[in-house]
Design a protein around this motif. Sequence first.
Motif, PDB file in Angstrom:
ATOM      1  N   LYS A  59       0.811  -1.221   0.000  1.00 50.96           N
ATOM      2  CA  LYS A  59       0.000   0.000   0.000  1.00 50.96           C
ATOM      3  C   LYS A  59       0.845   1.271   0.000  1.00 50.96           C
ATOM      4  N   MET A  60       2.134   1.149   0.182  1.00 51.32           N
ATOM      5  CA  MET A  60       3.022   2.322   0.250  1.00 51.32           C
ATOM      6  C   MET A  60       3.459   2.707  -1.169  1.00 51.32           C
ATOM      7  N   THR A  61       2.688   3.567  -1.825  1.00 54.04           N
ATOM      8  CA  THR A  61       2.998   3.933  -3.210  1.00 54.04           C
ATOM      9  C   THR A  61       2.881   5.431  -3.469  1.00 54.04           C
ATOM     10  N   GLU A  62       2.815   6.268  -2.416  1.00 50.69           N
ATOM     11  CA  GLU A  62       2.504   7.681  -2.592  1.00 50.69           C
ATOM     12  C   GLU A  62       3.557   8.464  -3.379  1.00 50.69           C
ATOM     13  N   CYS A  63       4.824   8.357  -3.019  1.00 47.82           N
ATOM     14  CA  CYS A  63       5.861   9.173  -3.657  1.00 47.82           C
ATOM     15  C   CYS A  63       7.200   8.431  -3.610  1.00 47.82           C
ATOM     16  N   ASP A  64       8.226   9.031  -4.197  1.00 46.84           N
ATOM     17  CA  ASP A  64       9.543   8.384  -4.269  1.00 46.84           C
ATOM     18  C   ASP A  64      10.124   8.092  -2.893  1.00 46.84           C
ATOM     19  N   GLU A  65       9.948   9.001  -1.930  1.00 43.42           N
ATOM     20  CA  GLU A  65      10.480   8.784  -0.580  1.00 43.42           C
ATOM     21  C   GLU A  65       9.816   7.577   0.077  1.00 43.42           C
ATOM     22  N   VAL A  66       8.511   7.444  -0.141  1.00 46.06           N
ATOM     23  CA  VAL A  66       7.763   6.314   0.422  1.00 46.06           C
ATOM     24  C   VAL A  66       8.195   5.017  -0.259  1.00 46.06           C
ATOM     25  N   LEU A  67       8.411   5.066  -1.566  1.00 46.95           N
ATOM     26  CA  LEU A  67       8.879   3.870  -2.278  1.00 46.95           C
ATOM     27  C   LEU A  67      10.260   3.444  -1.783  1.00 46.95           C
ATOM     28  N   GLU A  68      11.108   4.412  -1.494  1.00 44.98           N
ATOM     29  CA  GLU A  68      12.436   4.096  -0.962  1.00 44.98           C
ATOM     30  C   GLU A  68      12.326   3.456   0.416  1.00 44.98           C
ATOM     31  N   GLU A  69      11.466   4.003   1.262  1.00 47.68           N
ATOM     32  CA  GLU A  69      11.259   3.433   2.597  1.00 47.68           C
ATOM     33  C   GLU A  69      10.678   2.027   2.498  1.00 47.68           C
ATOM     34  N   ARG A  70       9.740   1.833   1.584  1.00 53.58           N
ATOM     35  CA  ARG A  70       9.136   0.516   1.357  1.00 53.58           C
ATOM     36  C   ARG A  70      10.201  -0.497   0.951  1.00 53.58           C
ATOM     37  N   ALA A  71      11.086  -0.100   0.047  1.00 53.24           N
ATOM     38  CA  ALA A  71      12.157  -0.996  -0.395  1.00 53.24           C
ATOM     39  C   ALA A  71      13.100  -1.341   0.756  1.00 53.24           C
ATOM     40  N   MET A  72      13.375  -0.363   1.619  1.00 53.32           N
ATOM     41  CA  MET A  72      14.257  -0.633   2.763  1.00 53.32           C
ATOM     42  C   MET A  72      13.608  -1.600   3.745  1.00 53.32           C
ATOM     43  N   TYR A  73      12.306  -1.418   4.019  1.00 49.22           N
ATOM     44  CA  TYR A  73      11.595  -2.353   4.895  1.00 49.22           C
ATOM     45  C   TYR A  73      11.619  -3.760   4.296  1.00 49.22           C
ATOM     46  N   LEU A  74      11.356  -3.866   3.011  1.00 51.95           N
ATOM     47  CA  LEU A  74      11.319  -5.175   2.368  1.00 51.95           C
ATOM     48  C   LEU A  74      12.700  -5.820   2.366  1.00 51.95           C
TER      49      LEU A  74
END
Length: 167
Positions: A59-74
């Motif tokens: 569900k984390m797809t809002e912006c580039d910063e959120v995508l980066e955070e999502r990738a780090m969590y994953l």
Amino acid sequence: MGDNAETQPNPDDQNDEAAVSPFSKEAYVCDRQYAIVLAQLISVNEREKVYKWIERLDKMTECDEVLEERAMYLRFLTLSLKNGKLVSPFTKLPPPSLRPLSVVMPRSVHNLVFKEKLATGADCPPTEDTTTKRYCPPDEIEPKLFFSRQPMPRNGVLSYAAAFSTK
């Protein structure tokens, strides 16, 4: 004509950038599938937590910063799954809003994981002598040793089935 060729963007350059980005959709999908596969190696209760975390990260797809955070969590999730045990924050169900991973985890662990200071296979010597081990095709194995050469799940069953027909 030379000026026109210089001003037009090269589509190959754009493809290279997308392929290199660790935050691209393709990289996320690949890492996501890897986490799902690794989840099969842990207990059912922990596996459910992993699935909930993946649903939350999807569900984390809002912006580039959120995508980066999502990738780090994953990435951190797959790293803990590779080690065979969930670590915080993945030991609990995901909260409705996630704080940055650098705030959630100790700074030393964050630096170790995300500053590429983890040991690689080249850094670690082999744990057993593989030069004397003899590998052979399955038809050369004694039947009583068949199951000793099979991968065994930590949780679940190992099942084999065979069907024969004369038609």
